[in-house]
Design an enzyme around this catalytic site. Structure first.
Site, short mmCIF file in Angstrom:
data_model
loop_
_atom_site.label_atom_id
_atom_site.label_comp_id
_atom_site.label_asym_id
_atom_site.label_seq_id
_atom_site.Cartn_x
_atom_site.Cartn_y
_atom_site.Cartn_z
N GLU A 49 52.47 -29.48 -30.65
CA GLU A 49 52.98 -30.16 -31.86
C GLU A 49 52.91 -31.68 -31.68
O GLU A 49 52.63 -32.42 -32.63
CB GLU A 49 54.39 -29.66 -32.17
N HIS A 72 53.12 -31.11 -25.65
CA HIS A 72 53.24 -29.89 -26.47
C HIS A 72 52.24 -30.00 -27.62
O HIS A 72 52.00 -31.09 -28.15
CB HIS A 72 54.68 -29.76 -26.99
N GLY A 97 54.83 -19.74 -32.64
CA GLY A 97 55.54 -19.53 -33.90
C GLY A 97 54.87 -18.55 -34.84
O GLY A 97 55.24 -18.48 -36.01
N SER A 140 55.38 -17.19 -29.06
CA SER A 140 55.95 -15.95 -29.61
C SER A 140 56.52 -15.02 -28.55
O SER A 140 56.44 -13.79 -28.66
CB SER A 140 54.91 -15.21 -30.47
N GLY A 163 60.23 -20.80 -27.75
CA GLY A 163 60.69 -21.62 -28.87
C GLY A 163 61.75 -20.88 -29.66
O GLY A 163 62.94 -20.84 -29.29
N GLY A 164 61.35 -20.26 -30.75
CA GLY A 164 62.28 -19.62 -31.69
C GLY A 164 63.33 -18.73 -31.05
O GLY A 164 64.52 -18.81 -31.39
N GLU A 208 49.95 -22.46 -23.60
CA GLU A 208 50.45 -22.11 -24.93
C GLU A 208 49.28 -22.10 -25.92
O GLU A 208 48.94 -23.16 -26.48
CB GLU A 208 51.49 -23.13 -25.39
N ASN A 239 62.63 -24.21 -25.56
CA ASN A 239 62.24 -25.41 -26.31
C ASN A 239 62.84 -25.30 -27.71
O ASN A 239 62.35 -24.54 -28.54
CB ASN A 239 60.70 -25.48 -26.37
N TRP A 240 63.89 -26.08 -27.93
CA TRP A 240 64.60 -25.95 -29.22
C TRP A 240 63.87 -26.63 -30.37
O TRP A 240 64.26 -26.48 -31.53
CB TRP A 240 65.99 -26.56 -29.11
N LYS A 241 62.87 -27.45 -30.05
CA LYS A 241 62.18 -28.23 -31.08
C LYS A 241 63.22 -29.02 -31.91
O LYS A 241 64.22 -29.46 -31.35
CB LYS A 241 61.30 -27.32 -31.94
#
Ligand code: PGA
Length: 263
Positions: free
Chosen positions: A107, A105, A183, A223, A244-245, A177, A15-17
């Site tokens: 967010e 998600h 994150g 994470s 993600g990251g 999640e 997930n590149w956001k």
């Protein structure tokens, strides 16, 4: 993969956001394609979820160069077309060969007001266009401390799948999640992640039926890095990872893929 997952294939999703414009996306996916070997995806499905403006570019690259990843999106409208300024329809994504769409998600829920009801209608919209929803659920730190993790997961899951046919539920992906893990650099322990994934599968079994519970894939996200991916993936109830990251860089995403493929 050493252990059996009742035939469920592991799904690693990036997930590149809101990172990587389409030029950066081109470089990242080309780099990934150059580094990937056929063996890397022998037992694992891999999806990348770029921002909307990158999807056409990534689609052409993946199809043109035969890179073994499938396309995902991060969100879509629950409507097919119409006066919805700023929205992107599931039909438009399906035309670009998108196969997986993240729905709900945290967010989107926290920052953009997505409710359980819009999560449910978006899941139906994604399914209507032949794509697979990855429905994200998870508790906040306060809810966990208050012992309300399972109640929160139950509400989110049952709200999301309301009105779906059992086969539709079985074909979905869930992503557990926990909000405090996203994150933060502090992932859930593999045991806590597996417990939550098992709880979600159990709910599907009791509320929908044994067959969809056997079929549905449940990812963990929050994470995830190459250092903890293998331990997560060796839990039989964890059928995939949503990253993600650590998915933004080809080398680090591939390290995760190789860590889970080698479990
Ligand atoms: P993270 O994000 O891996 O950067 O924690 C996961 C996610 O939000 O899907």
């Amino acid at each position: 993969m050493s252990h059996e997952r009742d035939g469920r294939r592991f799904l690693l999703s990036g997930n590149w956001k809101m990172h990587h414009d389409h030029i950066e996306a081109l470089h990242m996916v080309r780099d990934l394609g150059l580094r990937m070997k056929p063996d890397d995806v022998a037992d694992v499905d891999v999806s990348v979820h770029p921002p909307f403006t990158d999807i056409r570019t990534v689609q052409s690259l993946v199809e043109g160069e035969g890179i073994p990843v499938v396309l995902g999106a991060q969100h879509c409208s629950d409507q097919d077309r119409g006066p919805f300024t700023g929205e992107v329809s599931p039909q438009m994504l399906a035309r670009l060969a998108v196969r997986y769409v993240l729905v709900g998600h945290s967010e989107r829920r926290q920052l953009f007001g997505m409710t359980d009801a819009t999560v449910a209608s978006t899941i139906k919209a994604v399914l209507r266009h032949g794509m697979t929803p990855i429905c994200c659920v998870g508790e906040s730190a306060d809810e966990r401390v208050a012992g309300r993790t399972e109640a929160r997961l139950r509400d989110q899951l049952l709200g999301a799948i309301e009105g779906l046919e059992p086969e539709q539920v079985g074909g979905m992906v869930l992503a557990y999640e926990p909000l405090w893990a996203i994150g933060s650099g502090t992932p859930a322990t593999p045991v806590d992640a597996a417990d939550a994934c098992a709880y979600l599968r159990g709910l599907v079994a009791s509320e929908v039926g044994p067959e969809p519970a056997r079929a549905i894939r449940v990812q963990y996200g929050g994470s995830v890095t190459a250092d903890n991916a293998a331990e997560m993936a060796s839990e039989p109830d964890v059928d995939g990872l949503l990253v993600g990251g650590a998915s933004l860089d080809a080398a680090s995403f591939l390290d995760i893929l190789r860590a889970v493929a080698g479990c």
